[in-house]
Structures are given as structure tokens and as C-alpha cells.
Design an enzyme around this catalytic site. Structure first.
Site, PDB file in Angstrom:
ATOM      1  N   ARG A 211      23.773  -2.503   6.412  1.00  0.00           N
ATOM      2  CA  ARG A 211      24.122  -1.305   6.612  1.00  0.00           C
ATOM      3  C   ARG A 211      23.768  -0.404   7.824  1.00  0.00           C
ATOM      4  O   ARG A 211      22.359  -0.381   7.889  1.00  0.00           O
ATOM      5  CB  ARG A 211      24.048  -0.225   5.501  1.00  0.00           C
ATOM      6  CG  ARG A 211      25.019   0.250   4.392  1.00  0.00           C
ATOM      7  CD  ARG A 211      26.396   0.659   5.075  1.00  0.00           C
ATOM      8  NE  ARG A 211      26.614   2.108   4.685  1.00  0.00           N
ATOM      9  CZ  ARG A 211      26.725   2.888   5.358  1.00  0.00           C
ATOM     10  NH1 ARG A 211      26.813   2.697   6.724  1.00  0.00           N
ATOM     11  NH2 ARG A 211      27.055   4.127   5.020  1.00  0.00           N
TER      12      ARG A 211
ATOM     13  N   GLY B 151      17.205   7.164   6.068  1.00  0.00           N
ATOM     14  CA  GLY B 151      16.402   6.417   4.973  1.00  0.00           C
ATOM     15  C   GLY B 151      15.218   6.072   5.698  1.00  0.00           C
ATOM     16  O   GLY B 151      15.060   6.274   6.778  1.00  0.00           O
ATOM     17  N   GLY B 152      14.238   5.678   4.848  1.00  0.00           N
ATOM     18  CA  GLY B 152      12.959   5.250   5.461  1.00  0.00           C
ATOM     19  C   GLY B 152      12.921   4.458   6.285  1.00  0.00           C
ATOM     20  O   GLY B 152      12.130   4.234   7.343  1.00  0.00           O
TER      21      GLY B 152
ATOM     22  N   HIS C 100      13.690  -6.851   1.235  1.00  0.00           N
ATOM     23  CA  HIS C 100      13.339  -5.782   0.517  1.00  0.00           C
ATOM     24  C   HIS C 100      13.013  -5.694  -1.164  1.00  0.00           C
ATOM     25  O   HIS C 100      12.900  -4.638  -1.763  1.00  0.00           O
ATOM     26  CB  HIS C 100      14.123  -4.724   0.869  1.00  0.00           C
ATOM     27  CG  HIS C 100      13.910  -4.199   2.333  1.00  0.00           C
ATOM     28  ND1 HIS C 100      13.296  -3.197   2.931  1.00  0.00           N
ATOM     29  CD2 HIS C 100      14.362  -4.658   3.523  1.00  0.00           C
ATOM     30  CE1 HIS C 100      12.979  -3.199   4.262  1.00  0.00           C
ATOM     31  NE2 HIS C 100      14.087  -4.129   4.578  1.00  0.00           N
TER      32      HIS C 100
ATOM     33  N   ASP D 265      10.937  -3.861  -9.231  1.00  0.00           N
ATOM     34  CA  ASP D 265      11.424  -3.090  -8.050  1.00  0.00           C
ATOM     35  C   ASP D 265      10.498  -4.062  -6.773  1.00  0.00           C
ATOM     36  O   ASP D 265       9.475  -4.144  -7.021  1.00  0.00           O
ATOM     37  CB  ASP D 265      10.869  -2.019  -7.899  1.00  0.00           C
ATOM     38  CG  ASP D 265      11.804  -0.802  -7.590  1.00  0.00           C
ATOM     39  OD1 ASP D 265      12.710  -1.121  -6.477  1.00  0.00           O
ATOM     40  OD2 ASP D 265      11.902   0.455  -7.850  1.00  0.00           O
TER      41      ASP D 265
ATOM     42  N   VAL E 275       9.941   5.952  -3.924  1.00  0.00           N
ATOM     43  CA  VAL E 275       9.838   7.063  -4.545  1.00  0.00           C
ATOM     44  C   VAL E 275       8.404   7.512  -4.943  1.00  0.00           C
ATOM     45  O   VAL E 275       7.858   8.634  -4.948  1.00  0.00           O
ATOM     46  CB  VAL E 275      10.782   7.359  -5.760  1.00  0.00           C
ATOM     47  CG1 VAL E 275      10.497   8.354  -6.755  1.00  0.00           C
ATOM     48  CG2 VAL E 275      12.185   7.375  -5.443  1.00  0.00           C
TER      49      VAL E 275
ATOM     50  N   ASP F 263      -2.476 -45.566   7.505  1.00  0.00           N
ATOM     51  CA  ASP F 263      -1.637 -45.027   6.639  1.00  0.00           C
ATOM     52  C   ASP F 263      -1.247 -43.779   7.268  1.00  0.00           C
ATOM     53  O   ASP F 263      -2.190 -42.917   7.485  1.00  0.00           O
ATOM     54  CB  ASP F 263      -2.089 -44.920   5.219  1.00  0.00           C
ATOM     55  CG  ASP F 263      -2.140 -46.123   4.527  1.00  0.00           C
ATOM     56  OD1 ASP F 263      -1.306 -46.540   3.908  1.00  0.00           O
ATOM     57  OD2 ASP F 263      -3.234 -46.802   4.713  1.00  0.00           O
TER      58      ASP F 263
HETATM   59  C1  GDG Z   1      15.324  -1.117  -2.087  1.00  0.00           C
HETATM   60  C2  GDG Z   1      14.228  -1.900  -2.966  1.00  0.00           C
HETATM   61  C3  GDG Z   1      12.268  -1.061  -1.831  1.00  0.00           C
HETATM   62  C4  GDG Z   1      16.484   8.931  -4.003  1.00  0.00           C
HETATM   63  N1  GDG Z   1      17.221   9.746  -4.286  1.00  0.00           N
HETATM   64  C5  GDG Z   1      17.421  10.804  -3.409  1.00  0.00           C
HETATM   65  C6  GDG Z   1      17.192  10.168  -2.330  1.00  0.00           C
HETATM   66  N2  GDG Z   1      16.442   8.870  -2.623  1.00  0.00           N
HETATM   67  C7  GDG Z   1      15.644   8.095  -1.711  1.00  0.00           C
HETATM   68  C8  GDG Z   1      14.124   7.997  -2.220  1.00  0.00           C
HETATM   69  C9  GDG Z   1      13.708   6.766  -1.566  1.00  0.00           C
HETATM   70  C10 GDG Z   1      15.154   6.006  -1.477  1.00  0.00           C
HETATM   71  O1  GDG Z   1      16.090   6.897  -1.917  1.00  0.00           O
HETATM   72  C11 GDG Z   1      14.958   4.789  -2.688  1.00  0.00           C
HETATM   73  O2  GDG Z   1      14.193   3.641  -2.362  1.00  0.00           O
HETATM   74  P1  GDG Z   1      13.644   2.911  -3.338  1.00  0.00           P
HETATM   75  O3  GDG Z   1      12.289   2.102  -2.598  1.00  0.00           O
HETATM   76  O4  GDG Z   1      12.734   3.755  -4.588  1.00  0.00           O
HETATM   77  O5  GDG Z   1      14.492   1.941  -3.919  1.00  0.00           O
HETATM   78  P2  GDG Z   1      15.846   1.227  -3.356  1.00  0.00           P
HETATM   79  O6  GDG Z   1      17.030   2.173  -2.850  1.00  0.00           O
HETATM   80  O7  GDG Z   1      16.225   0.192  -4.707  1.00  0.00           O
HETATM   81  O8  GDG Z   1      15.425   0.483  -2.126  1.00  0.00           O
HETATM   82  C12 GDG Z   1      12.942  -1.175  -3.279  1.00  0.00           C
HETATM   83  C13 GDG Z   1      13.219  -0.514  -0.642  1.00  0.00           C
HETATM   84  O9  GDG Z   1      14.353  -1.108  -0.661  1.00  0.00           O
HETATM   85  C14 GDG Z   1      12.391  -0.630   0.552  1.00  0.00           C
HETATM   86  O10 GDG Z   1      12.139  -1.703   0.974  1.00  0.00           O
HETATM   87  O11 GDG Z   1      11.152  -0.064  -1.941  1.00  0.00           O
HETATM   88  O12 GDG Z   1      12.234  -1.955  -3.905  1.00  0.00           O
HETATM   89  O13 GDG Z   1      15.046  -1.868  -4.119  1.00  0.00           O
HETATM   90  O14 GDG Z   1      13.265   6.915  -0.240  1.00  0.00           O
HETATM   91  O15 GDG Z   1      13.555   9.293  -1.583  1.00  0.00           O
HETATM   92  N3  GDG Z   1      16.990  10.789  -0.913  1.00  0.00           N
HETATM   93  C15 GDG Z   1      17.913  11.962  -1.007  1.00  0.00           C
HETATM   94  N4  GDG Z   1      18.219  12.588  -2.191  1.00  0.00           N
HETATM   95  C16 GDG Z   1      18.230  11.985  -3.021  1.00  0.00           C
HETATM   96  O16 GDG Z   1      18.610  12.425  -4.308  1.00  0.00           O
HETATM   97  N5  GDG Z   1      17.735  12.481   0.074  1.00  0.00           N
END
Ligand code: GDG
Length: 729
Positions: free
Chosen positions: A10, A29-30, A165, A372, A377, A500
């Protein structure tokens, strides 16, 4: 000027269509934040799917133009491609298996796989349309596992990084996938394969060496002579963003609203995308158990649960959503009072300001995924706790648990364990909260997203340098020509050749690795030159060497130097060696033979060798390390050494090694051309012992004291044939 190309399924952008007009907004996103420092620079660019289906060429052209300004380049996909490649193969096959949900329910649909390949090819085309020699390409995640290999096949010189990831599953799960070899080959097209945790690295290495015919040494895999490094890079977050949101106007407003609403209630916060891997149902069960076992918390604690809609057109996700709805309904129906609801459940996405307010208000961050890759989070909760209070409860199955060791770590399958952790958190003294949170904040602050990007990119360049230095050591045309010129101008040469793995390939049956006619011809050619002394220097037993080479015009050093035979003379051995120690060591080795099917003992006059080439790899390695532990003191006392080789370990007198033997051999003479070729550990002693001017060659590209390397016995023979000839090789 070379550029960097980021590639992910994406693009970090949201596109909306209204009345035929498109509007664009950057998604925050991060990953996008972290990589922002890269792709927004100079000629750099990010390639990916724009998130909407656009089929008309004019509309596509319009989007391409508009995204160009944002430094983005779209890969357009049809709805069918999205269904099969993304929803099908990526999310219904790879996602469950990589998250340990492999079961008979995974449907390995051939058409999913076909489309997965086609779409990876589509990405490849777009990348190749902009990539130039010298560029760096960084590919992300499980949707694009084949892409590194596809690009490498087209352009071997590009620097390619890959980062996964999500978790990489253990070999036992990964091997179930019908296309496992292709997936690994795809990933190994990269120069650096990154994962969140060291466990993932191990699983990947293990799968690669078991499924593909490749070698590894620590975390380096050798793929067609190219070292590929696998390493853990735990991803971080934009720490400053989360910690500075505490001063944001809108965040402060939301906090005061939350305070008004919840008064003295303690808040437990849960935030995830809708996914079965996140353990949402188990978390609800743990909360329900809390209310059941500890009724004193009724009316005092709330679970604030945000579930972000995701993949809800996939049947399993819809089902999960129904289960969550039902479970929340049940808990609320059972425990709700006129003034209080136990679970506040939101099935929608919140703006980051609202999220920040929740992170700051929550007494407990409850993060209990079943699996995960990392889980951001948990890190965002920690970064938001600028007062150092609050407790993080974290699943041991999240990658983050390897770094956030001061959290209350729980097994997400153990509902009671989660409930107990909640009680512990609710009762944790402030001082303890502060100590733990401060430690975790240090970690999250230091290993932030920018740090992650930097160390990954630095390592990628380092791997490229390693490959370059390997290349310069490889005997290519110009090295061979130089050596050959030195050879021609020399008048007294000595050539040490291991047997060898150097002149012949390994064989599971040691007696079958016998010399072939072409080898005799080669040795004859070298040894009939009056200026040459050719010395075969082997660890093999001298009787076997006599049988194979006794009649040819070469000198022989056998058993690593115990025995030696000059042309035309008889065998002599080093005086003063004893073999009485064998009586004690042999029975010990024998216990290993009895416990390890496929292994055997070879007895030489002054050494014993335990062979484990036919033993399954892991078992062989386990046994050999047990054996070393078992023998290490005993052998020292007896003046013996333990010499690890290629799937063998040899026990022999301390004073023997090939290096000493080679120097002894040269003792009486002066040579103006000294050369040695060997492949294993024992040959390193020769490389180190010979004078600096010597030409030393290692067979195989692993680390060595040798100056050059040749890939395999075939190259060795070719190289030796070419020595002194004026024609090109
Ligand atoms: C994959 C891997 C790995 C959530 N709710 C809201 C919101 N979020 C944001 C959080 C966080 C992101 O979404 C979720 O990131 P995670 O790491 O928890 O999980 P995945 O989406 O499954 O990500 C995971 C990641 O890739 C990175 O490599 O850590 O293991 O599965 O940033 O803050 N953001 C907003 N509103 C929400 O309601 N704005």
C-alpha cells in the site's frame, strides 16, 4: 546520483473519488513517518498500490501525475487481482500460517498463488521502469515475498533490502506451504532480510537451509555465491510525536471530556485492528473473569476497547466481529448498572488525538495478541505515559515483549494469567509503576522509528560492502592471469593441495570420494613440470592416500601431518607420537555412535574421527556440541586437540597440524612460488603458517585467512589447468 526506492503493498496515501474528481491525503502510519525521511528526498520514490481500483488509462495517468508530486508511484491492480493476491494469497494463506494459525482450514488455492506471482511481477515491472544501476530498493512485507528474487534476476547489481513486518513461523509450519521454496528464493533475492525479532531470524534461517540447497554460517546465507544477511531490527515508533501530543489543544480537550465521563473509574485500554491474531476475544474473556472473581471492581473499572475495521469482507473476520459484538453484549448485559458499563466498545478508527488522549488516560494498556510481529500500540502507550505512571500488560507472543521486558508479560492463551495481571496492575504501587515505565520509555525513545530506518540502511550498505570485498577476493579472469604470470616466471614452486572438498566434492560415503581419471591427468600435468613440487596435504588416513596416490608423482602428507611420503620414498611418521589415549576415547565416541544413527568412527593411526555427515543437521550439531563438552577437559589433560571439520570432529595429538607440516616440508628448500588451496578449518593453519608472499586460496566463500577464494572443486581444477598457459581461461 543513485536513489532509494521504497516498495510496499500500500502507498502511504488515501485517495477518495467524488464526482470523478480525486482528492489525496497522506496517511500517517508509523512506517510512512519513519520512511518519510527517505522517500521524500531528492530522486527517491515510494512504489505501491494506491488503494482504489482505477481501470481507465486517462484516470490512471491523472493519478500518476498527482502522486508524482507526493513522490509516490502507483501500481494499479484490478479487483480480481486484489481478491486473489491480497485477500486470497496474502491474507488467507500467508497471514494465518505466519501467525501460527495453520490448520486444515487453510485453503491453498492455486489461483491465489498464480495471482500472487502475477502481481509481484507487476510490481517488478514498475520498479524496473525507474530503477537504475546503483539504486537501493527496500521492499516491505509478506505481500511481496517474491519481489526481491524477481528484481535480482533482472539486475544483479542493485542493492535490495527486504523487511518482514509479521512473524516468520517455525520451519514446521512454513514447510506446509506448497510454494515454500519459491517464497524463500524470492526473499533471498535481497541482500539483507530484516525481521522484528531474533526468533524470526532463526526460523527463517532454519527454513532456508532445510528447504533450499544452500549453506549458512551464523546469520549469513550463501546464495549463488552471494552472501545474504538475515538480522533482527525491532521496529520503533515516532516517540517524540506521541510524547509531545500531551500538549496538543485537541488532546487536552478530549482528556478533560474523558475525565468528566469516567470520574474515578480505572480505565483499561485495548486498541487493535480487527484480527484473530490480536487475541480480542481472549482479552474480553479475561475481563469477564475479573468481574466474576473480583466483584469489588464492578462499577470501578472499565474496558475501553477500540477495534479498527479491517478486512471485514473476509468471512473469518466477519465471524470474529460477530463474536466480539456478542461477547461485549453479554458482558455488558450481565454487569451493567444504571451509571456504569463495563465495556466501552468502538468499532471504528479514531483520530490520533483521540488515541493519544486515551493512551494518556488509561491506567492499564492491555495488549495481548496471540501472535504479533512487533505491536506498535504497546510502544505508543509507553511513549504517551510522560508521567511514568500506568502499567503495560503485554503478551509474550508480541515481538515487542522482547524489548519491553518491564511490562507485565502474559501468555495470551492463559485467561487466568491475564486476569491476575490486571489485578496486579490495578494494585501496583505508584513507585513501582514509575520505575517500570521509565525503563520502558527509555527503550522506546532510543530505539525509535528513525533509529530503525538508519540502522537498517547502514547494515544494508555494510552487506553490500561485504559482497564487494568477497567479489574482489574471488579468482576471476584478472586474478587468474596475474597468478599465472607469477607462476610462469618462477623457477622453484611448491603447491600444497588439500583433497576432500578441494580437488573433489564431498560424498556421504567417504570411500566414494575417490579420485577420477581427470584428476590424475591434472596432477600428472602439474607434477611433470620439473620446477614444481606438488604436495597433497590431507587429513585422510595414509593407507588410503597410498592406495589412491602412491603411484603418482606427488608428495603426500596424510593425517594432517602425522605421515609424510616424498616421491620415491617410503612413508615416515612424526616420532614420539603415542596412540594409547585411543583406548579411553574410543568407547566415549562409541556411545555417540550408538545414540546417533548415521554416524560412525574412523580410526587413523594417531587420531580418531567421529563422522556425522549422514545425521540430520540439527541432531548432528547437538551431538557434536555435547561431544565437545564431554571431551574438552579429558583431551586437554592428554595433550590432544579437538579439530572440528566439515561434518566431522577429529581428536588428535596437539602438536599436529597442517600448517606445521607444510612448513616442515619446505624447511630445507627455497621456493619463489608458494601456493596452497584448501577448503576447511584445518587448511586455515596452512594459510596462516605460510609466508606473506604465498598465494593462498580458500574453496568456498566463507571467512578465511586465505587471500583469494574459488567457489568449488570444479573451479579449482579449472584454475590449476590454466596455470602457466598463455591462452585465456
Ligand atoms: C503490522 C504487524 C507490526 C490503531 N487504531 C487506530 C490507529 N491505530 C494504529 C496504531 C498503530 C497501528 O495502527 C497498529 O500497528 P500494530 O503494530 O499494533 O499492528 P498491525 O497493524 O497488525 O501491523 C505488527 C507492524 O506491522 C509494524 O511492523 O508491529 O506486528 O502485524 O500504529 O496506533 N490509528 C489511528 N486511529 C485508530 O483508531 N489513527
Amino acid at each position: 546520483m543513485s536513489k532509494t526506492i521504497i516498495v510496499s503493498n500500500r502507498l502511504p496515501v488515501k485517495i477518495f473519488e467524488e464526482n470523478g474528481e480525486y482528492t489525496y491525503s497522506a496517511s500517517e502510519g508509523g512506517l510512512a513517518t519513519g520512511l518519510g525521511s527517505i522517500y521524500k528526498d531528492g530522486e527517491n520514490i515510494w512504489i505501491g498500490w494506491p488503494g482504489i481500483e482505477v481501470n481507465e488509462p486517462e484516470k490512471q495517468a491523472d493519478i500518476i501525475q498527482n502522486l508524482k508530486v507526493l513522490k509516490l508511484l502507483p501500481v494499479f491492480l484490478s479487483q480480481e487481482e486484489i481478491n486473489e493476491y491480497y485477500e486470497g494469497f496474502s491474507n488467507e494463506i500467508l497471514w494465518p500460517i505466519f501467525h501460527y494459525y495453520a490448520s486444515t482450514y487453510v485453503n491453498y488455492k492455486q489461483s491465489n498463488w498464480d495471482f500472487y506471482q502475477t502481481v509481484n511481477q507487476k510490481f517488478r515491472e514498475v520498479i524496473l521502469s525507474v530503477a537504475e544501476p546503483g539504486d537501493t530498493i527496500w521492499i516491505h512485507d509478506y505481500q511481496l515475498l517474491l519481489l526481491p528474487g524477481m528484481i535480482r534476476a533482472e539486475n544483479a547489481d542493485l542493492t535490495i533490502g527486504f523487511f518482514l513486518h509479521i512473524p516468520f513461523p517455525s520451519y514446521e509450519l512454513f514447510r506446509l506451504i506448497p510454494w515454500r521454496a519459491e517464497l524463500l528464493e524470492g526473499m533471498l533475492g535481497a541482500d539483507l532480510v530484516g525481521f522484528h525479532t531474533y526468533d524470526d531470524v532463526q526460523h527463517f534461517m532454519n527454513a532456508a537451509i532445510r528447504i533450499l540447497p544452500i549453506n549458512s554460517s551464523s546469520n549469513i546465507l550463501t546464495v549463488d555465491d552471494r552472501p545474504v544477511v538475515a538480522e533482527a531490527f525491532p521496529m520503533g515508533i515516532d516517540y517524540n510525536k506521541y510524547s509531545s501530543l500531551i500538549n496538543d489543544e485537541s488532546v487536552l480537550e478530549q482528556i478533560s471530556l474523558l475525565k468528566e465521563n469516567f470520574g474515578d473509574n480505572r480505565i483499561i485500554l485495548s486498541v487493535d485492528r480487527l484480527d484473530y491474531s490480536k487475541g480480542i476475544l481472549q482479552r474480553l474473556a479475561a475481563f469477564e473473569l475479573l468481574l466474576e472473581l473480583y466483584p469489588e471492581y464492578i462499577g470501578k473499572v472499565v474496558l475501553y476497547m477500540v477495534v479498527v475495521p479491517s478486512r471485514d469482507n473476509v468471512p473469518q473476520y466477519r465471524e470474529l466481529k460477530d463474536h466480539i459484538d456478542k461477547k461485549v453484549g453479554n458482558i455488558n448485559a450481565s454487569y451493567r448498572t444504571m451509571q456504569w458499563s463495563p465495556v466501552l466498545y468502538f468499532y471504528r478508527s479514531f483520530p490520533i488525538e483521540a488515541l493519544s488522549a486515551l493512551y494518556q488516560m488509561a491506567d492499564i494498556g492491555l495488549v495481548t495478541p496471540m501472535r504479533d510481529g512487533m505491536n506498535l500500540v504497546s510502544k505508543e502507550y509507553v511513549a504517551s505515559r510522560t508521567k511514568n505512571n500506568g502499567v503495560l500488560i503485554l503478551s509474550e507472543m508480541a515481538g515487542a515483549s522482547k524489548e519491553l521486558i518491564d511490562a507485565l508479560i502474559v501468555n495470551p492463551n492463559n485467561i487466568g494469567d491475564i486476569t491476575r495481571a490486571i489485578v496486579q496492575a490495578l494494585n501496583m504501587p505508584l513507585a513501582e509503576q514509575e520505575t517500570k515505565m521509565a525503563e520502558m520509555r527509555k527503550v522506546v525513545s532510543r530505539f525509535n522509528i528513525f533509529h530503525w530506518v538508519k540502522i537498517y540502511m547502514d547494515k544494508l550498505q555494510e552487506v553490500k560492502q561485504l559482497q564487494k570485498s568477497m567479489q574482489s577476493r574471488h579468482v576471476d579472469f584478472s586474478v587468474a592471469k596475474n597468478v599465472s604470470a607469477r607462476y610462469s616466471s618462477a623457477s622453484k614452486r611448491i603447491i600444497f593441495l588439500d583433497y576432500d572438498g578441494t580437488l573433489v566434492n564431498f560424498h556421504t560415503d567417504i570411500n566414494k570420494a575417490s579420485p577420477d581419471p581427470a584428476l590424475y591427468v591434472l596432477l600428472e600435468k602439474l607434477s611433470t613440470d620439473k620446477s614444481n613440487e606438488v604436495v597433497l596435504i590431507s587429513g585422510r588416513d595414509h593407507l588410503k592416500m597410498e592406495e589412491w596416490f602412491g603411484h603418482s608423482g606427488v608428495h603426500i602428507i596424510a593425517e594432517h601431518g602425522v605421515w609424510q611420503k616424498q616421491i620415491g620414498n617410503t612413508w615416515t611418521n612424526i616420532v614420539g607420537l603415542t596412540d594409547t589415549w585411543k583406548e579411553e576415547i574410543y568407547p566415549i565416541l562409541n556411545t555417540y555412535v550408538e545414540r546417533t544413527p548415521g554416524s560412525f568412527i574412523e580410526e587413523k593411526s594417531f587420531s580418531l574421527v567421529w563422522h556425522y555427515r549422514k545425521v540430520p543437521k540439527d541432531l548432528g550439531e547437538l551431538r557434536v556440541s555435547e561431544l565437545v563438552n564431554n571431551l574438552v577437559y579429558l583431551t586437554k589433560d592428554k595433550g590432544l586437540q579437538l579439530l572440528p571439520g566439515n561434518k566431522v570432529i577429529e581428536i588428535k595429538n596437539m602438536e599436529i597440524n597442517k600448517g606445521k607440516a607444510a612448513l616442515n616440508f619446505m624447511f630445507m628448500n627455497e621456493y619463489d612460488f608458494v601456493m596452497a588451496i584448501g577448503d576447511d578449518h584445518t587448511d586455515e593453519d596452512i594459510f596462516k603458517a605460510l609466508p606473506d608472499s604465498a598465494l593462498t586460496f580458500k574453496v568456498g566463500s566463507s571467512l578465511s585467512a586465505a587471500r583469494f577464494y574459488l567457489r568449488n572443486p570444479r573451479e579449482v581444477r579449472q584454475f590449476l589447468h590454466g596455470l602457466g598457459s598463455d591462452t585465456d581461461q
